[in-house]
Design a protein around this motif. Structure first.
Motif, mmCIF file in Angstrom:
data_model
loop_
_atom_site.group_PDB
_atom_site.id
_atom_site.type_symbol
_atom_site.label_atom_id
_atom_site.label_comp_id
_atom_site.label_asym_id
_atom_site.label_seq_id
_atom_site.Cartn_x
_atom_site.Cartn_y
_atom_site.Cartn_z
ATOM 1 N N GLU A 21 -34.090 -25.464 61.281
ATOM 2 C CA GLU A 21 -32.727 -25.130 60.869
ATOM 3 C C GLU A 21 -32.603 -25.365 59.375
ATOM 4 O OE1 GLU A 21 -30.146 -23.880 62.384
ATOM 5 O OE2 GLU A 21 -30.899 -23.904 64.431
ATOM 6 N N SER A 22 -31.734 -24.645 58.749
ATOM 7 C CA SER A 22 -31.501 -24.808 57.326
ATOM 8 C C SER A 22 -30.814 -26.154 57.066
ATOM 9 C CB SER A 22 -30.602 -23.677 56.831
ATOM 10 O OG SER A 22 -30.053 -23.973 55.584
ATOM 11 N N LYS B 137 -28.812 -26.820 54.757
ATOM 12 C CA LYS B 137 -27.418 -26.514 54.421
ATOM 13 C C LYS B 137 -26.577 -26.355 55.692
ATOM 14 C CE LYS B 137 -24.650 -23.222 51.812
ATOM 15 N NZ LYS B 137 -24.667 -22.038 50.961
ATOM 16 N N TYR B 138 -27.120 -25.681 56.687
ATOM 17 C CA TYR B 138 -26.426 -25.509 57.957
ATOM 18 C C TYR B 138 -26.206 -26.860 58.640
ATOM 19 C CZ TYR B 138 -25.716 -24.352 62.877
ATOM 20 O OH TYR B 138 -25.226 -24.294 64.146
ATOM 21 N N LEU B 139 -27.251 -27.687 58.651
ATOM 22 C CA LEU B 139 -27.143 -28.989 59.297
ATOM 23 C C LEU B 139 -26.122 -29.875 58.590
ATOM 24 C CD1 LEU B 139 -30.917 -29.605 60.020
ATOM 25 C CD2 LEU B 139 -29.137 -29.141 61.709
ATOM 26 N N GLY C 115 -23.515 -28.847 56.988
ATOM 27 C CA GLY C 115 -22.202 -28.318 57.334
ATOM 28 C C GLY C 115 -21.736 -28.745 58.712
ATOM 29 N N ARG C 116 -22.683 -29.041 59.584
ATOM 30 C CA ARG C 116 -22.366 -29.503 60.934
ATOM 31 C C ARG C 116 -22.277 -31.025 61.028
ATOM 32 N NH1 ARG C 116 -20.311 -25.272 63.468
ATOM 33 N NH2 ARG C 116 -21.660 -23.485 63.316
#
Length: 64
Positions: A16-17, A19-21, A23-24
């Protein structure tokens, strides 16, 4: 074409990116991904979750 699909998902490790992680709200997992990608590229990363949170706090305080 179907053969390439299976190679992509079963031969290569896809992460997973970070950045995505982030954001979560999964900061620790994001730092782990950075370390795994660095190790794959024969590099090291001194990024840690504690230093990341400290820098994030400093950025938030500097914008006030």
């Amino acid at each position: 074409m179907l053969f390439l699909f299976f190679i992509r998902f079963f031969l290569f490790n896809l992460y997973e990116s970070p950045k995505y992680l982030m954001g979560r709200g999964k900061e620790k997992q994001a730092v782990d991904v950075v370390h795994k990608v660095a190790a794959y590229n024969s590099k090291t990363s001194n990024l840690s979750w504690k230093t990341w949170r400290g820098q994030e706090y400093m950025v938030c305080m500097s914008t006030l």
